[in-house]
Enzyme design. Sequence first.
Site, PDB file in Angstrom:
ATOM      1  N   ASP A   1       0.872  -1.174   0.000  1.00 38.44           N
ATOM      2  CA  ASP A   1       0.000   0.000   0.000  1.00 38.44           C
ATOM      3  C   ASP A   1       0.911   1.227   0.000  1.00 38.44           C
ATOM      4  OD1 ASP A   1      -1.681   2.193   0.936  1.00 38.44           O
ATOM      5  OD2 ASP A   1      -3.128   0.658   1.521  1.00 38.44           O
ATOM      6  N   ILE A   2       0.698   2.163  -0.922  1.00 39.09           N
ATOM      7  CA  ILE A   2       1.582   3.338  -0.992  1.00 39.09           C
ATOM      8  C   ILE A   2       1.214   4.412   0.025  1.00 39.09           C
ATOM      9  CG2 ILE A   2       2.294   2.989  -3.380  1.00 39.09           C
ATOM     10  CD1 ILE A   2       0.301   5.299  -4.100  1.00 39.09           C
TER      11      ILE A   2
ATOM     12  N   HIS B   1     -10.142  -5.978  -2.245  1.00 44.63           N
ATOM     13  CA  HIS B   1      -8.767  -5.946  -1.746  1.00 44.63           C
ATOM     14  C   HIS B   1      -8.737  -6.232  -0.254  1.00 44.63           C
ATOM     15  CE1 HIS B   1     -10.310  -1.813  -1.703  1.00 44.63           C
ATOM     16  NE2 HIS B   1      -9.445  -1.509  -0.747  1.00 44.63           N
TER      17      HIS B   1
ATOM     18  N   HIS C   1      -6.520  -5.875   3.062  1.00 44.06           N
ATOM     19  CA  HIS C   1      -5.419  -5.155   3.703  1.00 44.06           C
ATOM     20  C   HIS C   1      -4.757  -6.094   4.705  1.00 44.06           C
ATOM     21  CE1 HIS C   1      -6.516  -0.943   2.547  1.00 44.06           C
ATOM     22  NE2 HIS C   1      -7.743  -1.461   2.509  1.00 44.06           N
TER      23      HIS C   1
END
Length: 130
Positions: A29-30, A93, A95
């Site tokens: 994750d950016i 998605h 996390h």
Amino acid sequence: MPSIFTKIINGEIPCYKIAEDADNFAFLDINPNAKGHTLCVPKKEVDRLLDLDEEAYLKLMAFSRKVGQAIEAVVPCERVGMSVIGLEVPHVHVHLIPLQSMKNATFQYKESLTPKEFEKVAEQISGALK
């Protein structure tokens, strides 16, 4: 129009790739809650987790488990938390977040990493998968 995650999977947008298999893709994750915060996504673009067919769901969870174990092996943390919210991007998605405290799980506190730090942690997690 393809989601940002589909563009990442297709190589149209760069990422710090962790792993992929025939059905799933993992990348950092950016905008991470913690160093090592990783997203696992199915390659097939589906908006909602519960809209995945059972086989795709189980494959995503098994893939996420392996990636989570690799994160736990190389990123100092109390545990790796898993969250599926799905409001930010219309593409399922998962996390995977290295947790020191509940603060890391709230999505209100973010950690800044340099490109070199992203590269290093991606390499470490990816290496732990092999």
